[in-house]
Design a protein around this motif. Structure first.
Motif, PDB file in Angstrom:
ATOM      1  N   LYS A  10     -13.303   6.111 -60.881  1.00 54.63           N
ATOM      2  CA  LYS A  10     -14.752   6.078 -61.305  1.00 54.63           C
ATOM      3  C   LYS A  10     -15.158   4.858 -62.160  1.00 54.63           C
ATOM      4  O   LYS A  10     -15.993   4.288 -62.200  1.00 54.63           O
ATOM      5  N   VAL A  11     -14.208   4.550 -63.378  1.00 55.14           N
ATOM      6  CA  VAL A  11     -14.068   3.480 -64.154  1.00 55.14           C
ATOM      7  C   VAL A  11     -13.954   2.154 -63.415  1.00 55.14           C
ATOM      8  O   VAL A  11     -14.924   1.368 -63.479  1.00 55.14           O
ATOM      9  N   ASP A  12     -13.157   1.866 -62.306  1.00 55.99           N
ATOM     10  CA  ASP A  12     -13.119   0.761 -61.435  1.00 55.99           C
ATOM     11  C   ASP A  12     -14.343   0.620 -60.789  1.00 55.99           C
ATOM     12  O   ASP A  12     -14.969  -0.518 -60.370  1.00 55.99           O
ATOM     13  N   GLU A  13     -14.989   1.672 -60.216  1.00 55.42           N
ATOM     14  CA  GLU A  13     -16.170   1.832 -59.443  1.00 55.42           C
ATOM     15  C   GLU A  13     -17.419   1.338 -60.143  1.00 55.42           C
ATOM     16  O   GLU A  13     -18.199   0.244 -59.848  1.00 55.42           O
ATOM     17  N   VAL A  14     -17.743   1.821 -61.541  1.00 57.06           N
ATOM     18  CA  VAL A  14     -18.628   1.342 -62.382  1.00 57.06           C
ATOM     19  C   VAL A  14     -18.531  -0.015 -62.718  1.00 57.06           C
ATOM     20  O   VAL A  14     -19.356  -0.904 -62.908  1.00 57.06           O
ATOM     21  N   SER A  15     -17.372  -0.244 -63.185  1.00 58.73           N
ATOM     22  CA  SER A  15     -17.175  -1.784 -63.927  1.00 58.73           C
ATOM     23  C   SER A  15     -17.306  -2.719 -62.484  1.00 58.73           C
ATOM     24  O   SER A  15     -17.817  -3.727 -62.835  1.00 58.73           O
ATOM     25  N   GLY A  16     -17.062  -2.238 -61.324  1.00 60.42           N
ATOM     26  CA  GLY A  16     -17.089  -3.344 -60.232  1.00 60.42           C
ATOM     27  C   GLY A  16     -18.518  -3.279 -59.786  1.00 60.42           C
ATOM     28  O   GLY A  16     -18.980  -4.356 -59.715  1.00 60.42           O
ATOM     29  N   ARG A  17     -19.562  -2.419 -60.161  1.00 60.74           N
ATOM     30  CA  ARG A  17     -20.892  -2.350 -59.829  1.00 60.74           C
ATOM     31  C   ARG A  17     -21.446  -3.289 -60.811  1.00 60.74           C
ATOM     32  O   ARG A  17     -22.448  -4.061 -60.923  1.00 60.74           O
ATOM     33  N   VAL A  18     -21.033  -3.110 -62.129  1.00 54.89           N
ATOM     34  CA  VAL A  18     -21.708  -4.013 -63.344  1.00 54.89           C
ATOM     35  C   VAL A  18     -21.272  -5.219 -62.989  1.00 54.89           C
ATOM     36  O   VAL A  18     -22.191  -6.182 -63.305  1.00 54.89           O
ATOM     37  N   GLN A  19     -20.026  -5.639 -62.752  1.00 51.27           N
ATOM     38  CA  GLN A  19     -19.767  -7.064 -62.349  1.00 51.27           C
ATOM     39  C   GLN A  19     -20.560  -7.553 -61.211  1.00 51.27           C
ATOM     40  O   GLN A  19     -20.774  -8.794 -61.405  1.00 51.27           O
ATOM     41  N   GLU A  20     -20.588  -6.646 -60.241  1.00 50.29           N
ATOM     42  CA  GLU A  20     -21.621  -7.260 -59.269  1.00 50.29           C
ATOM     43  C   GLU A  20     -23.093  -7.452 -59.618  1.00 50.29           C
ATOM     44  O   GLU A  20     -23.529  -8.573 -59.243  1.00 50.29           O
ATOM     45  N   GLU A  21     -23.442  -6.681 -60.304  1.00 52.88           N
ATOM     46  CA  GLU A  21     -24.969  -6.840 -60.895  1.00 52.88           C
ATOM     47  C   GLU A  21     -25.134  -8.043 -61.913  1.00 52.88           C
ATOM     48  O   GLU A  21     -26.184  -8.794 -61.640  1.00 52.88           O
ATOM     49  N   VAL A  22     -24.062  -8.218 -62.582  1.00 50.90           N
ATOM     50  CA  VAL A  22     -24.039  -9.420 -63.501  1.00 50.90           C
ATOM     51  C   VAL A  22     -23.821 -10.691 -62.870  1.00 50.90           C
ATOM     52  O   VAL A  22     -24.557 -11.585 -62.892  1.00 50.90           O
ATOM     53  N   GLY A  23     -23.108 -10.822 -61.793  1.00 51.37           N
ATOM     54  CA  GLY A  23     -22.901 -11.893 -60.854  1.00 51.37           C
ATOM     55  C   GLY A  23     -24.388 -12.127 -60.043  1.00 51.37           C
ATOM     56  O   GLY A  23     -24.830 -13.246 -59.835  1.00 51.37           O
ATOM     57  N   LYS A  24     -24.745 -10.932 -59.777  1.00 47.98           N
ATOM     58  CA  LYS A  24     -26.173 -11.284 -59.285  1.00 47.98           C
ATOM     59  C   LYS A  24     -27.306 -11.663 -60.019  1.00 47.98           C
ATOM     60  O   LYS A  24     -28.060 -12.581 -59.646  1.00 47.98           O
ATOM     61  N   ALA A  25     -27.264 -11.274 -61.127  1.00 47.36           N
ATOM     62  CA  ALA A  25     -28.256 -11.918 -62.247  1.00 47.36           C
ATOM     63  C   ALA A  25     -27.829 -13.236 -62.609  1.00 47.36           C
ATOM     64  O   ALA A  25     -28.841 -13.921 -62.879  1.00 47.36           O
ATOM     65  N   THR A  26     -26.662 -13.770 -62.594  1.00 46.05           N
ATOM     66  CA  THR A  26     -26.205 -15.147 -63.160  1.00 46.05           C
ATOM     67  C   THR A  26     -26.439 -16.068 -61.829  1.00 46.05           C
ATOM     68  O   THR A  26     -26.396 -17.189 -62.265  1.00 46.05           O
ATOM     69  N   GLY A  27     -26.277 -15.410 -60.870  1.00 49.26           N
ATOM     70  CA  GLY A  27     -26.238 -16.502 -59.429  1.00 49.26           C
ATOM     71  C   GLY A  27     -24.890 -16.715 -59.393  1.00 49.26           C
ATOM     72  O   GLY A  27     -24.611 -17.597 -58.414  1.00 49.26           O
ATOM     73  N   ASP A  28     -23.704 -16.085 -59.715  1.00 47.86           N
ATOM     74  CA  ASP A  28     -22.233 -16.419 -59.491  1.00 47.86           C
ATOM     75  C   ASP A  28     -21.865 -15.450 -58.241  1.00 47.86           C
ATOM     76  O   ASP A  28     -21.623 -14.241 -58.715  1.00 47.86           O
ATOM     77  N   SER A  29     -21.826 -16.021 -57.348  1.00 44.40           N
ATOM     78  CA  SER A  29     -21.395 -15.437 -56.045  1.00 44.40           C
ATOM     79  C   SER A  29     -19.890 -14.753 -56.010  1.00 44.40           C
ATOM     80  O   SER A  29     -19.581 -13.932 -55.475  1.00 44.40           O
ATOM     81  N   SER A  30     -19.180 -15.661 -56.587  1.00 42.94           N
ATOM     82  CA  SER A  30     -17.715 -14.995 -56.862  1.00 42.94           C
ATOM     83  C   SER A  30     -17.467 -14.076 -57.747  1.00 42.94           C
ATOM     84  O   SER A  30     -16.982 -13.115 -57.096  1.00 42.94           O
ATOM     85  N   MET A  31     -18.164 -13.815 -58.866  1.00 43.29           N
ATOM     86  CA  MET A  31     -18.270 -12.675 -59.537  1.00 43.29           C
ATOM     87  C   MET A  31     -18.753 -11.605 -58.768  1.00 43.29           C
ATOM     88  O   MET A  31     -18.458 -10.362 -58.961  1.00 43.29           O
ATOM     89  N   ARG A  32     -19.850 -11.679 -58.210  1.00 44.28           N
ATOM     90  CA  ARG A  32     -20.538 -10.941 -57.390  1.00 44.28           C
ATOM     91  C   ARG A  32     -19.445 -10.083 -56.231  1.00 44.28           C
ATOM     92  O   ARG A  32     -19.336  -8.890 -55.992  1.00 44.28           O
ATOM     93  N   ALA A  33     -19.053 -10.902 -55.630  1.00 45.87           N
ATOM     94  CA  ALA A  33     -18.076 -10.640 -54.518  1.00 45.87           C
ATOM     95  C   ALA A  33     -16.626  -9.943 -55.263  1.00 45.87           C
ATOM     96  O   ALA A  33     -16.245  -8.928 -54.750  1.00 45.87           O
ATOM     97  N   ARG A  34     -16.129 -10.246 -56.475  1.00 42.40           N
ATOM     98  CA  ARG A  34     -15.077  -9.443 -56.964  1.00 42.40           C
ATOM     99  C   ARG A  34     -15.613  -8.255 -57.434  1.00 42.40           C
ATOM    100  O   ARG A  34     -14.767  -7.257 -57.343  1.00 42.40           O
ATOM    101  N   GLY A  35     -16.779  -7.999 -57.959  1.00 43.85           N
ATOM    102  CA  GLY A  35     -17.156  -6.569 -58.107  1.00 43.85           C
ATOM    103  C   GLY A  35     -17.450  -5.802 -57.066  1.00 43.85           C
ATOM    104  O   GLY A  35     -17.034  -4.582 -56.916  1.00 43.85           O
TER     105      GLY A  35
END
Length: 66
Positions: A10-35
């Motif tokens: 669950k921690v991995d799932e939530v942290s991945g979702r956060v990482q994905e959203e941060v990548g989306k907000a900042t325009g960082d496609s690699s961070m979004r993909a890692r999330g």
């Protein structure tokens, strides 16, 4: 599945979702993909653990009836 495994997944799932959203907000496609990868990996782990639990539970139920 142990409680620890559930928590870690669950921690991995939530942290991945956060990482994905941060990548989306900042325009960082690699961070979004890692999330996205982290979140999908956690979901697969959870599914595998549930399958193992189902098999373990099935054998226990059969043993109790005998």
């Amino acid at each position: 599945m142990s409680g620890t495994d559930k928590f870690r997944n669950k921690v991995d799932e939530v942290s991945g979702r956060v990482q994905e959203e941060v990548g989306k907000a900042t325009g960082d496609s690699s961070m979004r993909a890692r999330g996205r990868r982290k979140r999908s990996g956690a979901s697969l782990k959870q599914a595998a653990e549930k399958v193992k639990d189902a098999f373990r539970g099935g054998t226990r139920r059969r043993n109790r009836r005998v």
